[in-house]
Structure formats: structure tokens, C-alpha cells
Design a protein around this motif. Structure first.
Motif, PDB file in Angstrom:
ATOM      1  N   THR A 141       0.829  -1.208   0.000  1.00 31.74           N
ATOM      2  CA  THR A 141       0.000   0.000   0.000  1.00 31.74           C
ATOM      3  C   THR A 141       0.857   1.248   0.000  1.00 31.74           C
ATOM      4  O   THR A 141       0.590   2.221  -0.721  1.00 31.74           O
ATOM      5  N   LEU A 142       1.905   1.251   0.828  1.00 30.04           N
ATOM      6  CA  LEU A 142       2.799   2.405   0.870  1.00 30.04           C
ATOM      7  C   LEU A 142       3.500   2.615  -0.467  1.00 30.04           C
ATOM      8  O   LEU A 142       3.688   3.760  -0.910  1.00 30.04           O
ATOM      9  N   VAL A 143       3.891   1.519  -1.127  1.00 26.01           N
ATOM     10  CA  VAL A 143       4.554   1.640  -2.430  1.00 26.01           C
ATOM     11  C   VAL A 143       3.606   2.232  -3.467  1.00 26.01           C
ATOM     12  O   VAL A 143       3.992   3.101  -4.269  1.00 26.01           O
ATOM     13  N   ARG A 144       2.351   1.787  -3.459  1.00 27.65           N
ATOM     14  CA  ARG A 144       1.385   2.337  -4.425  1.00 27.65           C
ATOM     15  C   ARG A 144       1.128   3.808  -4.169  1.00 27.65           C
ATOM     16  O   ARG A 144       1.047   4.604  -5.109  1.00 27.65           O
ATOM     17  N   LEU A 145       1.006   4.203  -2.893  1.00 33.63           N
ATOM     18  CA  LEU A 145       0.818   5.615  -2.579  1.00 33.63           C
ATOM     19  C   LEU A 145       2.020   6.447  -3.024  1.00 33.63           C
ATOM     20  O   LEU A 145       1.862   7.568  -3.520  1.00 33.63           O
ATOM     21  N   TRP A 146       3.196   5.915  -2.857  1.00 34.40           N
ATOM     22  CA  TRP A 146       4.395   6.649  -3.278  1.00 34.40           C
ATOM     23  C   TRP A 146       4.449   6.781  -4.807  1.00 34.40           C
ATOM     24  O   TRP A 146       4.851   7.827  -5.333  1.00 34.40           O
ATOM     25  N   ASN A 147       4.032   5.730  -5.509  1.00 31.99           N
ATOM     26  CA  ASN A 147       4.055   5.793  -6.977  1.00 31.99           C
ATOM     27  C   ASN A 147       3.058   6.811  -7.519  1.00 31.99           C
ATOM     28  O   ASN A 147       3.290   7.399  -8.583  1.00 31.99           O
ATOM     29  N   TYR A 148       1.971   7.050  -6.795  1.00 34.64           N
ATOM     30  CA  TYR A 148       0.938   7.993  -7.242  1.00 34.64           C
ATOM     31  C   TYR A 148       1.000   9.312  -6.480  1.00 34.64           C
ATOM     32  O   TYR A 148       0.014  10.049  -6.443  1.00 34.64           O
ATOM     33  N   ARG A 149       2.157   9.629  -5.890  1.00 32.96           N
ATOM     34  CA  ARG A 149       2.261  10.850  -5.104  1.00 32.96           C
ATOM     35  C   ARG A 149       2.095  12.100  -5.967  1.00 32.96           C
ATOM     36  O   ARG A 149       1.538  13.104  -5.498  1.00 32.96           O
ATOM     37  N   HIS A 150       2.563  12.057  -7.233  1.00 33.59           N
ATOM     38  CA  HIS A 150       2.432  13.232  -8.109  1.00 33.59           C
ATOM     39  C   HIS A 150       0.965  13.502  -8.429  1.00 33.59           C
ATOM     40  O   HIS A 150       0.532  14.660  -8.475  1.00 33.59           O
ATOM     41  N   VAL A 151       0.204  12.444  -8.657  1.00 37.76           N
ATOM     42  CA  VAL A 151      -1.221  12.614  -8.933  1.00 37.76           C
ATOM     43  C   VAL A 151      -1.928  13.239  -7.734  1.00 37.76           C
ATOM     44  O   VAL A 151      -2.749  14.162  -7.875  1.00 37.76           O
ATOM     45  N   ALA A 152      -1.601  12.771  -6.540  1.00 38.78           N
ATOM     46  CA  ALA A 152      -2.220  13.322  -5.338  1.00 38.78           C
ATOM     47  C   ALA A 152      -1.841  14.790  -5.154  1.00 38.78           C
ATOM     48  O   ALA A 152      -2.673  15.617  -4.750  1.00 38.78           O
TER      49      ALA A 152
END
Length: 480
Positions: A141-152
Motif C-alpha cells: 500500500t505504501l509503495v502504491r501511494l508513493w508511486n501515485y504521489r504526483h497525482v495526489a
């Protein structure tokens, strides 16, 4: 305001007022920093926890690094400059620890791995104690959040812009007031963020200094389990002791020939365990088991010093490996140069090894009964004349043997013994320091592997590697 034409004036006045407030805030913060004492850390300064078992040299090395850290983190540093500053912190600790010129990374691979292990264990404990739901969050979950940090981040920016447009359409004056408040709050938040960044960087650099002190003092050379194994191996030469890691303490009893060493050990143990009439021919220590206030100790009856280089070297070898030293000096023997010279070599040994913690030394003036007429006294109480004579001898011993830096304890070991309880209390008061000296000795003075040890280690690794092929060879033979 639109109807009366005041809108432009209101906007200009609001922006000017907000800018003036920000300038006043920055000026007050600058004035307060100028008035503050340069050496006094801010009250909210976070400090790294240090080991209470550190020696005086370890604390001096850490304080030298802390002064440098406080100087460099008075203002927040760019994060890309933090690594060279951390290397400078390690270098300063290395220099203050007696490793000048050896480089900031002068430690072995096992020591570095042990450091990583300890940091990981400490981080794990902090996460479980202070971060809620940490056991429920998965690494994926943390890896997915980090991968989509620019979108957020883009979504947050666009959402804030849409909210500001909606607020302006709904009520323009209220939107302008909110924008002014945002400018002022942004100035405060920026200043708070800078101060927090400096505090965080200072804490991180202090943790680096703590780790460096542990590395260069030898505390990260072995884990607790390995240290226990070393303690057991070191005790085989004395008694094959398998007690707890802090026991027994090695108390070396040294002094000239016939200074009363064996008699002192018998008095402290409470039994005739040491031979008092043996000829002074042995060059090896004799070990006797005892205890002081319930703490198990090993009394090492060392050879008597006779002025020869051979005996002196043998005694010094045992003294530097002791945890506490009882130095016996006869009250009726004025020749004390042998004691003074041997003690000077003992002190020089630790002066040239700042990583070592010197065991406490307690001088014991024996045979007091031989210098006072009328011994023994009623109820074992000395009169004024006898006490003056004993005081004179004690001061002479302190002055001639250790330049007045030690405080001898006078005793009489003939029946009835005199002042032996005072000596026991003195030893009890030094048990804590003796324990620290023992821990330091086992960490720092462990023997480094030589060529033969490295060859044996390579042999074990080779045999372990070849063992993977043996089952396959046996299977091939079975098939054939």
C-alpha cells in the motif's frame, strides 16, 4: 464597496497591511535571535539520548561533535548538504576518540552491520509505540501511494484553486480577507517550518554522533550474545565462570614482596584461602573466590614486586586486565620507589589508550600495628598519638606513591584486625566503576584476529560451501 468605488483601495490596503504584519513578525524573530545567548540552546531543542555507561572520553567526544552540530544547524541546511556535514561529525568524533588520521569510516563490516541491526530494532520499537495502525498498513500500500504521489499533489493543487475560485464568486470581500490571512499564515508557517527543519537536522546529526561514539569506542564490535560468549571465554583462565555477564569482578591485589597481599585477601574473604608464608618465587597470579556485598569477585594474588623487569611486566599484564586494583604498601617500609614507578607505568598504559576505562585503584597501607607502640588498643580504638602517627604515614604514602592523587586506607590484619570495615566500604563504593571498567575492557581489549584466525575462518567457510555439493555426490552414487 463596488458601488462606492472602494474595492481597489480595500485590496491595496489589505495587501499592504498583511505585508507589514509579516515584516514585523520577521523583524521580531530576528531581534529575539540577536538577543539570545549564542551558547544557550533553544528550550525546545531536541537532544539525542546518550548511554549512561559512556566513559569521560566518550562524553568529551560527543560534546565536541554537539558544539559543531549546534553551530551548523543554527539555520536550516539544504538537505543535499546534510551528508557532508554528517561525515564531518563522524570525523570530529574520531579525532576526539583518539582515531585521528584513520578516516571517518575506520570500522569493520560486522560493526557496520551491527549498527544497522540496532537502528532497525530501535526504529521498529518506535513505530509500534508511536504510529497508530502501523500493524495494519502493508508495504505494498505504501509503495502504491508513493508511486501515485504526483497525482495526489496535482489533485490537491487543483482542488485548492477550485475552492479559491468558488470562494471569490460567492463573496469577493470575504475571499480577499481569506487570501490576506493566508499570506500572513504562510509567513508564520514558513518560519515555523524552518525552525523545525533545523531542530530535526540537529537531532539527526546528534544521532550520527552517538553512533560514531559507539563505533569508535568499540561498543558495536559485538552484540550482547557475542559479548556474553567473550566473557565466558575470558573467565576460563581464572575459574571457568559461567555467571551473569557482570560477574565476577576481577580484583587484583598488587604490591611489593611481603607487603601483606595474601593476608589482605584472607581477611577480605574471611578464610585462609591464600598461603601467607609462601616463598616469593612464582610469577603467576593465584586466583581466590570471594564476594563483596553479595557481588562475586575473583581476588588475584599477584607476584610481589622486587624491582626486576620480568616481574614488573608480569604484574602489569594482570593489572591492565583487572576491574579494580588493591595496592598494598607496608607502613614500616619507607622504600616506595618500586610502587611509584609501577603505578606510573600503569597510568601511562591508559593515558595512551583513551578508549580504555581505567579500573579504580585503592591503596591499602598494611602493618599499621608495626609502627604504633602499645598495639592492640582497648576496644580497638587508637589514641591521639597513635592516630597522628597513622595519619602521618598515610599522607606520606599518598604523596610519594601517587603525588597525593590517591587516598590510602590504613589497616591492621593481625588479630584483632583494625579498620577492615572501612576498606570494605571503600571497595563497595567502587564496585559500580569496576563494573564499568569490566564492560569496557571486554568490548575494547578483545583480541583482533590474526593470520591463523583468519585462515581458520576461511577454512570454515570453504567447508560450509563444499557441504552443499556432498548430498548431490551421494545421490549420484546411489543412482549408479
Amino acid at each position: 464597496m463596488v458601488e462606492h468605488g472602494w474595492l481597489i483601495l480595500f485590496i491595496v490596503t489589505s495587501i499592504s497591511f498583511g505585508g507589514a504584519l509579516r515584516l514585523v513578525r520577521l523583524a521580531l524573530a530576528w531581534w529575539q535571535r540577536r538577543r539570545a545567548e549564542p551558547d544557550a540552546p533553544p528550550p525546545e531543542k531536541l537532544r539525542a539520548r546518550i548511554d549512561p555507561d559512556w566513559s569521560a572520553s566518550d562524553r568529551r567526544a560527543f560534546e565536541a561533535a554537539r558544539l559543531f552540530i549546534d553551530e551548523r544547524t543554527s539555520e536550516p541546511l539544504p538537505w543535499d548538504q546534510l551528508q557532508p556535514v554528517a561525515l564531518e561529525v563522524i570525523r570530529r568524533v574520531a579525532d576526539a576518540s583518539g582515531h585521528r588520521g584513520k578516516g571517518v569510516l575506520d570500522f569493520s563490516v560486522p560493526e557496520a552491520l551491527l549498527l544497522v541491526d540496532r537502528v532497525a530494532v530501535r526504529l521498529r520499537a518506535d513505530l509500534r509505540d508511536r504510529v497508530p495502525f502501523v500493524d495494519s498498513v502493508r508495504v505494498g500500500t505504501l509503495v502504491r501511494l508513493w508511486n501515485y504521489r504526483h497525482v495526489a499533489r496535482h489533485a490537491a493543487v487543483h482542488g485548492r484553486t477550485a475552492w479559491r475560485v468558488y470562494r471569490a464568486v460567492k463573496s469577493l470581500p470575504v475571499a480577499i480577507l481569506r487570501e490576506v490571512e493566508g499570506v500572513i499564515a504562510e509567513g508564520h508557517a514558513s518560519l515555523v517550518t524552518e525552525e523545525g527543519t533545523a531542530v530535526l537536522q540537529g537531532l539527526l546529526l546528534e544521532e550520527v554522533a552517538v553512533a560514531a561514539v559507539d563505533l569508535y569506542s568499540g561498543r558495536l564490535r559485538f552484540s550482547d550474545a557475542e559479548l556474553l560468549g567473550l566473557r565466558r571465554a575470558a573467565g576460563e583462565a581464572d575459574l571457568d565462570r559461567l555467571a551473569s555477564p557482570d560477574k565476577p569482578l576481577r580484583i587484583a591485589v598488587a604490591g611489593q614482596v611481603s607487603a601483606g597481599k595474601s593476608s589482605l585477601i584472607n581477611a577480605l574473604v574471611g578464610a585462609d584461602v591464600a598461603e601467607t608464608d609462601a616463598a616469593p618465587t612464582t610469577e603467576h597470579a593465584r586466583t581466590h573466590v570471594g564476594d563483596i556485598d553479595g557481588v562475586a569477585v575473583l581476588f588475584l594474588d599477584l607476584p610481589g614486586l622486587d624491582g626486576t623487569q620480568r616481574v614488573t611486566d608480569a604484574v602489569l599484564k594482570e593489572l591492565v586486565a583487572a576491574d579494580l586494583v588493591l595496592w598494598t604498601i607496608r607502613a614500616n617500609r619507607p622504600a616506595r620507589e618500586i610502587d611509584r614507578a609501577t603505578l606510573a607505568r600503569f597510568y601511562d598504559h591508559f593515558a595512551t589508550r583513551p578508549a580504555r576505562r581505567m579500573p579504580p585503584v585503592i591503596p591499602v597501607v598494611t602493618c599499621v600495628d608495626a609502627i604504633v607502640a602499645g598495639w592492640p588498643f582497648p576496644e580497638n580504638l587508637l589514641d591521639e598519638v597513635a592516630m597522628a602517627r597513622v595519619t602521618e604515614i598515610v599522607k606520606a604514602v599518598a604523596r610519594e606513591v601517587a603525588d597525593g592523587g590517591l587516598h590510602p586506607v590504613p589497616v591492621s590484619l593481625v588479630d584483632p584486625s583494625w579498620n577492615l570495615d572501612a576498606l570494605r566500604h571503600r571497595i563497595s563504593a567502587q564496585l559500580g566503576e569496576a563494573l564499568m571498567a569490566q564492560r569496557n575492557r571486554l568490548r575494547v581489549e578483545t583480541r583482533k584476529p590474526g593470520i591463523l584466525d583468519e585462515a581458520q575462518r576461511a577454512g570454515r567457510g570453504l567447508r560450509q560451501g563444499l557441504s552443499f555439493f556432498r548430498p548431490r555426490e551421494s545421490e549420484d552414487k546411489d543412482k549408479s
